[in-house]
Motif scaffolding. Structure first.
Motif, mmCIF file in Angstrom:
data_model
loop_
_atom_site.group_PDB
_atom_site.id
_atom_site.type_symbol
_atom_site.label_atom_id
_atom_site.label_comp_id
_atom_site.label_asym_id
_atom_site.label_seq_id
_atom_site.Cartn_x
_atom_site.Cartn_y
_atom_site.Cartn_z
ATOM 1 N N UNK A 232 0.815 -1.212 0.000
ATOM 2 C CA UNK A 232 0.000 0.000 0.000
ATOM 3 C C UNK A 232 0.847 1.259 0.000
ATOM 4 N N UNK A 233 1.899 1.291 0.805
ATOM 5 C CA UNK A 233 2.775 2.456 0.854
ATOM 6 C C UNK A 233 3.533 2.624 -0.465
ATOM 7 N N UNK A 234 3.996 1.505 -1.021
ATOM 8 C CA UNK A 234 4.719 1.570 -2.290
ATOM 9 C C UNK A 234 3.829 2.119 -3.396
ATOM 10 N N UNK A 235 2.605 1.621 -3.472
ATOM 11 C CA UNK A 235 1.682 2.091 -4.500
ATOM 12 C C UNK A 235 1.310 3.554 -4.289
ATOM 13 N N UNK A 236 1.256 3.984 -3.040
ATOM 14 C CA UNK A 236 1.004 5.404 -2.769
ATOM 15 C C UNK A 236 2.092 6.263 -3.394
ATOM 16 N N UNK A 251 -4.651 -4.867 5.032
ATOM 17 C CA UNK A 251 -3.744 -4.915 6.173
ATOM 18 C C UNK A 251 -4.469 -4.598 7.471
ATOM 19 N N UNK A 252 -5.307 -3.573 7.457
ATOM 20 C CA UNK A 252 -6.058 -3.197 8.655
ATOM 21 C C UNK A 252 -6.987 -4.335 9.080
ATOM 22 N N UNK A 264 -4.150 1.340 14.250
ATOM 23 C CA UNK A 264 -4.526 2.754 14.256
ATOM 24 C C UNK A 264 -3.746 3.531 13.211
ATOM 25 N N UNK A 265 -2.436 3.263 13.100
ATOM 26 C CA UNK A 265 -1.608 3.990 12.147
ATOM 27 C C UNK A 265 -1.986 3.655 10.708
ATOM 28 N N UNK A 266 -2.117 2.366 10.413
ATOM 29 C CA UNK A 266 -2.440 1.988 9.041
ATOM 30 C C UNK A 266 -3.871 2.393 8.700
ATOM 31 N N UNK A 271 -7.539 5.983 5.742
ATOM 32 C CA UNK A 271 -8.524 7.070 5.682
ATOM 33 C C UNK A 271 -7.976 8.252 4.885
ATOM 34 N N UNK A 272 -6.702 8.568 5.061
ATOM 35 C CA UNK A 272 -6.109 9.673 4.302
ATOM 36 C C UNK A 272 -6.083 9.348 2.810
#
Length: 340
Positions: A232-236, A251-252, A264-266, A271-272
């Protein structure tokens, strides 16, 4: 003792944070009596580190961070000063794991310079112990920290240095953990889709072949849900917000109850992402579903992400469920959580 490339990038990284690293002997040169340690002390340090790590998972880096620092300085440092011989390498590795946790918790509270000092201390302790795997573990987290702060090329170099330091015989789970970070850092630094996707496929293959239990060690507690977060972070970074949302949501949804801070962080990152896709109502429902997790953690990383969300939906806060979610975040901010 650091590789030349890593030394250069660490210097830039530390200067960017206005905090130069301290040498490893900083924790061994404090006043107070030295004590000779043995295998029993190594076991106690590891168990204590694991216990603090469980608290971090549940409550975030703002909880018990001072206790970790005090334990490192007051209990572990005297053993490092007083121990020679066969027990010393294992003791140094155990101390590196504890310093690594202190760095992770400091990073979670956005204590940037302090986090870097603990991380670099952990690298040097691992070097003295001759523990290449622990060294690469810390370099990986330095890469995470650098990318989160926007030092993308430095993060890529650190992730590559972590990958360079692991041997072919290293656990497949750990290799997947580090390779996944290489994919994320590469995407952030160069936006090279081919390289990032190739590294993700390699990480996934390594994870599929992992034969170690994910809870066996601090060096790579990497699961399928962790990989989904990394994707998810990579695709972002590659601009694929639709794919990022899908993987962050997966992941959540698959996180264990004990991973409250991580969820909570993921979840906040999810949400962002939803908000950035012009779906504020979906983002609001995601936040509301995180109500219990958000109220239980102290993490400035979470808080910063939630602040971005509140700014992003400012013009729509009269609409339900956005208004309800915004009131929740306002209440949490007013009580000092998440993050003090």
């Amino acid at each position: 003792m650091l590789q030349r490339r890593t030394t250069l990038t660490l210097g830039l990284y530390s200067l960017a944070a206005a905090a130069l690293p301290r040498p490893a002997h900083a924790i061994t040169s404090r006043t107070g009596p030295s004590r000779r340690g043995g295998a029993g002390d190594v076991g106690r340090i590891r168990e204590t580190t694991a216990a603090f790590g469980r608290l971090d998972d549940l409550y975030g880096g703002g909880h018990a961070r001072g206790a970790v620092a005090a334990y490192l300085a007051g209990d572990v440092a005297p053993l490092l000063r007083g121990t020679t011989g066969r027990a010393r390498p294992a003791l140094l590795t155990a101390a590196a794991q504890l310093a690594y946790l202190a760095g992770w918790m400091s990073a979670d509270m956005v204590r940037t310079g302090l986090a870097q000092r603990y991380y670099i201390m952990a690298v040097r302790l691992a070097d003295e112990a001759g523990d290449d795997l622990m060294r690469s573990t810390v370099l990986r987290s330095l890469a995470v920290h650098a990318v989160e702060l926007g030092h993308h090329r430095v993060g890529r170099d650190l992730a590559d240095a972590a990958a360079d330091g692991i041997r072919a015989g290293s656990p497949a789970r750990t290799r997947a953990w580090i390779t996944g970070m290489c994919a994320e850092a590469s995407a952030a630094a160069t936006h090279d889709q081919r390289r990032a996707h190739t590294l993700l496929r390699t990480a996934e293959t390594e994870l599929e072949h992992a034969d170690s239990r994910p809870d066996d060690a601090v060096t790579g507690n990497y699961r399928r849900e962790s990989f989904s977060h990394q994707v998810g972070l990579t695709l972002t970074h590659l601009g694929d917000l639709s794919g990022a949302e899908e993987h962050l949501a997966a992941s959540v949804d698959s996180r264990r109850p004990v991973e409250r801070r991580t969820r909570a962080l993921i979840g906040a990152r999810l949400a962002l992402t939803q908000l950035n896709r012009q779906r504020p109502d979906v983002a609001a429902r995601t936040v509301l579903n995180l109500r219990d997790d958000l109220s239980g953690v102290e993490s400035r990383r979470v808080h910063q992400t939630l602040s971005k969300i509140r700014t992003g939906w400012r013009d729509a806060t009269t609409d339900d469920p956005i208004g309800e979610a915004d009131r929740l975040l306002a209440t949490l901010a007013g009580t000092g959580r998440p993050g003090r």
